[in-house]
Design a protein around this motif. Structure first.
Motif, PDB file in Angstrom:
ATOM      1  N   PHE A  16       0.834  -1.208   0.000  1.00 44.18           N
ATOM      2  CA  PHE A  16       0.000   0.000   0.000  1.00 44.18           C
ATOM      3  C   PHE A  16       0.865   1.254   0.000  1.00 44.18           C
ATOM      4  CE2 PHE A  16      -2.543   3.365   1.965  1.00 44.18           C
ATOM      5  CZ  PHE A  16      -3.719   3.287   1.218  1.00 44.18           C
ATOM      6  N   LEU A  17       0.729   2.043  -1.055  1.00 38.01           N
ATOM      7  CA  LEU A  17       1.434   3.317  -1.181  1.00 38.01           C
ATOM      8  C   LEU A  17       0.434   4.445  -0.971  1.00 38.01           C
ATOM      9  CD1 LEU A  17       4.138   4.756  -2.030  1.00 38.01           C
ATOM     10  CD2 LEU A  17       3.192   4.791  -4.354  1.00 38.01           C
ATOM     11  N   PRO A  18       0.509   5.179   0.154  1.00 38.27           N
ATOM     12  CA  PRO A  18      -0.474   6.238   0.394  1.00 38.27           C
ATOM     13  C   PRO A  18      -0.326   7.362  -0.622  1.00 38.27           C
ATOM     14  CG  PRO A  18       1.277   6.317   2.031  1.00 38.27           C
ATOM     15  CD  PRO A  18       1.489   5.066   1.233  1.00 38.27           C
ATOM     16  N   ASP A  19      -1.443   7.990  -0.958  1.00 38.21           N
ATOM     17  CA  ASP A  19      -1.427   9.095  -1.915  1.00 38.21           C
ATOM     18  C   ASP A  19      -0.431  10.166  -1.474  1.00 38.21           C
ATOM     19  OD1 ASP A  19      -3.318   7.880  -3.482  1.00 38.21           O
ATOM     20  OD2 ASP A  19      -4.980   9.183  -2.866  1.00 38.21           O
ATOM     21  N   GLY A  20       0.379  10.621  -2.420  1.00 36.90           N
ATOM     22  CA  GLY A  20       1.349  11.673  -2.133  1.00 36.90           C
ATOM     23  C   GLY A  20       2.645  11.172  -1.549  1.00 36.90           C
ATOM     24  N   GLY A  21       2.761   9.882  -1.295  1.00 35.33           N
ATOM     25  CA  GLY A  21       3.956   9.318  -0.674  1.00 35.33           C
ATOM     26  C   GLY A  21       4.858   8.636  -1.677  1.00 35.33           C
ATOM     27  N   THR A  22       6.061   8.333  -1.253  1.00 37.77           N
ATOM     28  CA  THR A  22       7.022   7.600  -2.072  1.00 37.77           C
ATOM     29  C   THR A  22       7.382   6.259  -1.443  1.00 37.77           C
ATOM     30  OG1 THR A  22       8.885   8.710  -0.993  1.00 37.77           O
ATOM     31  CG2 THR A  22       8.013   9.720  -3.009  1.00 37.77           C
ATOM     32  N   GLU A  23       6.936   6.015  -0.208  1.00 35.50           N
ATOM     33  CA  GLU A  23       7.213   4.769   0.491  1.00 35.50           C
ATOM     34  C   GLU A  23       5.903   4.068   0.833  1.00 35.50           C
ATOM     35  OE1 GLU A  23      11.262   5.419   3.048  1.00 35.50           O
ATOM     36  OE2 GLU A  23       9.427   6.287   3.891  1.00 35.50           O
ATOM     37  N   THR A  24       5.916   2.748   0.724  1.00 34.59           N
ATOM     38  CA  THR A  24       4.764   1.980   1.205  1.00 34.59           C
ATOM     39  C   THR A  24       4.757   2.012   2.729  1.00 34.59           C
ATOM     40  OG1 THR A  24       5.911  -0.141   1.427  1.00 34.59           O
ATOM     41  CG2 THR A  24       5.026   0.411  -0.761  1.00 34.59           C
ATOM     42  N   TYR A  25       3.645   1.594   3.312  1.00 37.76           N
ATOM     43  CA  TYR A  25       3.599   1.488   4.774  1.00 37.76           C
ATOM     44  C   TYR A  25       4.569   0.418   5.281  1.00 37.76           C
ATOM     45  CZ  TYR A  25      -0.350   4.636   5.569  1.00 37.76           C
ATOM     46  OH  TYR A  25      -1.161   5.738   5.679  1.00 37.76           O
ATOM     47  N   GLY A  26       4.959  -0.498   4.410  1.00 38.42           N
ATOM     48  CA  GLY A  26       5.948  -1.488   4.790  1.00 38.42           C
ATOM     49  C   GLY A  26       7.368  -0.942   4.807  1.00 38.42           C
ATOM     50  N   GLU A  27       7.619   0.173   4.121  1.00 42.46           N
ATOM     51  CA  GLU A  27       8.934   0.805   4.087  1.00 42.46           C
ATOM     52  C   GLU A  27       9.043   1.965   5.071  1.00 42.46           C
ATOM     53  OE1 GLU A  27      10.342   0.666  -0.494  1.00 42.46           O
ATOM     54  OE2 GLU A  27       8.423   1.657  -0.165  1.00 42.46           O
ATOM     55  N   LYS A  39       4.388   6.517   9.900  1.00 38.03           N
ATOM     56  CA  LYS A  39       3.119   5.829   9.697  1.00 38.03           C
ATOM     57  C   LYS A  39       2.120   6.207  10.783  1.00 38.03           C
ATOM     58  CE  LYS A  39       0.722   1.457   9.358  1.00 38.03           C
ATOM     59  NZ  LYS A  39       0.692   0.025   9.700  1.00 38.03           N
ATOM     60  N   HIS A  40       2.580   6.264  12.036  1.00 41.70           N
ATOM     61  CA  HIS A  40       1.683   6.632  13.136  1.00 41.70           C
ATOM     62  C   HIS A  40       1.023   7.984  12.887  1.00 41.70           C
ATOM     63  CE1 HIS A  40       3.998   3.881  16.172  1.00 41.70           C
ATOM     64  NE2 HIS A  40       3.228   3.210  15.361  1.00 41.70           N
ATOM     65  N   ALA A  41       1.729   8.862  12.175  1.00 42.88           N
ATOM     66  CA  ALA A  41       1.208  10.211  11.945  1.00 42.88           C
ATOM     67  C   ALA A  41       0.278  10.306  10.745  1.00 42.88           C
ATOM     68  CB  ALA A  41       2.375  11.178  11.760  1.00 42.88           C
ATOM     69  N   THR A  42       0.318   9.321   9.836  1.00 43.68           N
ATOM     70  CA  THR A  42      -0.393   9.478   8.569  1.00 43.68           C
ATOM     71  C   THR A  42      -1.407   8.390   8.263  1.00 43.68           C
ATOM     72  OG1 THR A  42       1.324   8.253   7.349  1.00 43.68           O
ATOM     73  CG2 THR A  42       1.627  10.638   7.576  1.00 43.68           C
ATOM     74  N   SER A  43      -1.481   7.350   9.063  1.00 44.50           N
ATOM     75  CA  SER A  43      -2.288   6.187   8.703  1.00 44.50           C
ATOM     76  C   SER A  43      -3.774   6.378   8.982  1.00 44.50           C
ATOM     77  CB  SER A  43      -1.799   4.950   9.463  1.00 44.50           C
ATOM     78  OG  SER A  43      -2.173   5.038  10.825  1.00 44.50           O
ATOM     79  N   HIS A  44      -4.558   5.431   8.514  1.00 47.06           N
ATOM     80  CA  HIS A  44      -5.986   5.364   8.805  1.00 47.06           C
ATOM     81  C   HIS A  44      -6.228   5.243  10.299  1.00 47.06           C
ATOM     82  CE1 HIS A  44      -4.217   1.472   8.179  1.00 47.06           C
ATOM     83  NE2 HIS A  44      -5.258   0.813   8.655  1.00 47.06           N
ATOM     84  N   ARG A  45      -5.345   4.492  10.973  1.00 48.55           N
ATOM     85  CA  ARG A  45      -5.467   4.350  12.429  1.00 48.55           C
ATOM     86  C   ARG A  45      -5.186   5.690  13.117  1.00 48.55           C
ATOM     87  NH1 ARG A  45      -3.062   0.027  12.418  1.00 48.55           N
ATOM     88  NH2 ARG A  45      -4.974  -1.190  12.228  1.00 48.55           N
ATOM     89  N   ALA A  46      -4.180   6.404  12.610  1.00 44.76           N
ATOM     90  CA  ALA A  46      -3.880   7.729  13.168  1.00 44.76           C
ATOM     91  C   ALA A  46      -5.043   8.687  12.963  1.00 44.76           C
ATOM     92  CB  ALA A  46      -2.616   8.286  12.524  1.00 44.76           C
ATOM     93  N   ASP A  47      -5.701   8.608  11.809  1.00 47.11           N
ATOM     94  CA  ASP A  47      -6.855   9.462  11.532  1.00 47.11           C
ATOM     95  C   ASP A  47      -7.969   9.186  12.546  1.00 47.11           C
ATOM     96  OD1 ASP A  47      -8.679  11.172  10.291  1.00 47.11           O
ATOM     97  OD2 ASP A  47      -9.216   9.722   8.746  1.00 47.11           O
TER      98      ASP A  47
END
Length: 209
Positions: free
Chosen positions: A174-185, A191-199
């Protein structure tokens, strides 16, 4: 956010102290512990308390989160926070969705789950859009039956092959919109700041703390 068939209740604040994280997924438990750390909460996981995993019979993320939170608070006598989350792929009609964990099979092998998603996409002719989004529903329950609900979302694109060995679940594809790294990278703090869980957590924090 309200659960299926539920009337909205008055908002309740969460006092510092013990809180059950109603999950046996250690990746989720780690993320939730980190997100709760600033608020004087003492998280204890359902696994640490040897609580059983309930059958997820809800038809939405919110309903399944509530089911898990309510069982944990009933069995422990403590407030409980449950997360139900999943990957929704546009070209697959929103699948795997609430069945995201089940696609990983009884051994919770998300390498197989990611391959299953890719195989389903590859079988579609012509080549489909690879747009997808993650959803996270949080339910915070108290022993007297009061529940608060929150739902977060992040949009992105699926990549193949998977990239990175951080995160968990479907993160490496999964590559979030606007990003260059997957959540695995991605660095866990990012990730804590940008994820669905953080939202979803931002909504929770602004409501109950």
């Amino acid at each position: 956010m309200s659960g299926e068939g539920k009337e909205p209740q008055a908002i309740r604040k969460l006092a510092p102290g013990k809180l059950v994280i109603a999950s046996h997924n250690q990746g989720k438990v780690r993320e939730i512990r980190a997100l709760l750390a600033p608020y004087g909460i003492e998280p204890v996981s359902a696994g640490e308390l040897d609580l059983p995993e309930p059958e997820e019979t809800g038809t939405t993320f919110v309903a399944n989160a509530e089911l898990k939170a309510m069982q944990a608070t009933d069995l422990s006598g403590l407030p409980a926070l449950a997360d139900d989350s999943g990957l929704c792929v546009e070209a697959l009609g929103g699948e795997p969705g609430i069945f995201s964990a089940r696609w990983a099979g009884p051994t919770k092998d998300f390498t197989l789950a990611m391959q299953a998603v890719e195989n389903r996409l590859a079988a579609i002719d012509p080549a489909p859009t690879r747009a997808a989004h993650f959803v996270c529903a949080l339910a915070l329950a108290w022993p007297d039956g009061h529940v608060e609900w929150f739902e977060g979302r992040v949009d992105g694109t699926l990549v193949w092959p998977p990239r990175g060995d951080r995160g968990f679940g479907y993160d490496p594809m999964f590559l979030p919109d606007g990003g260059t790294e997957t959540y695995g990278e991605m660095d866990p703090e990012q990730k804590h700041a940008t994820s669905h869980r953080a939202d979803a957590f931002r909504q929770l924090v602004s409501t109950v703390f």
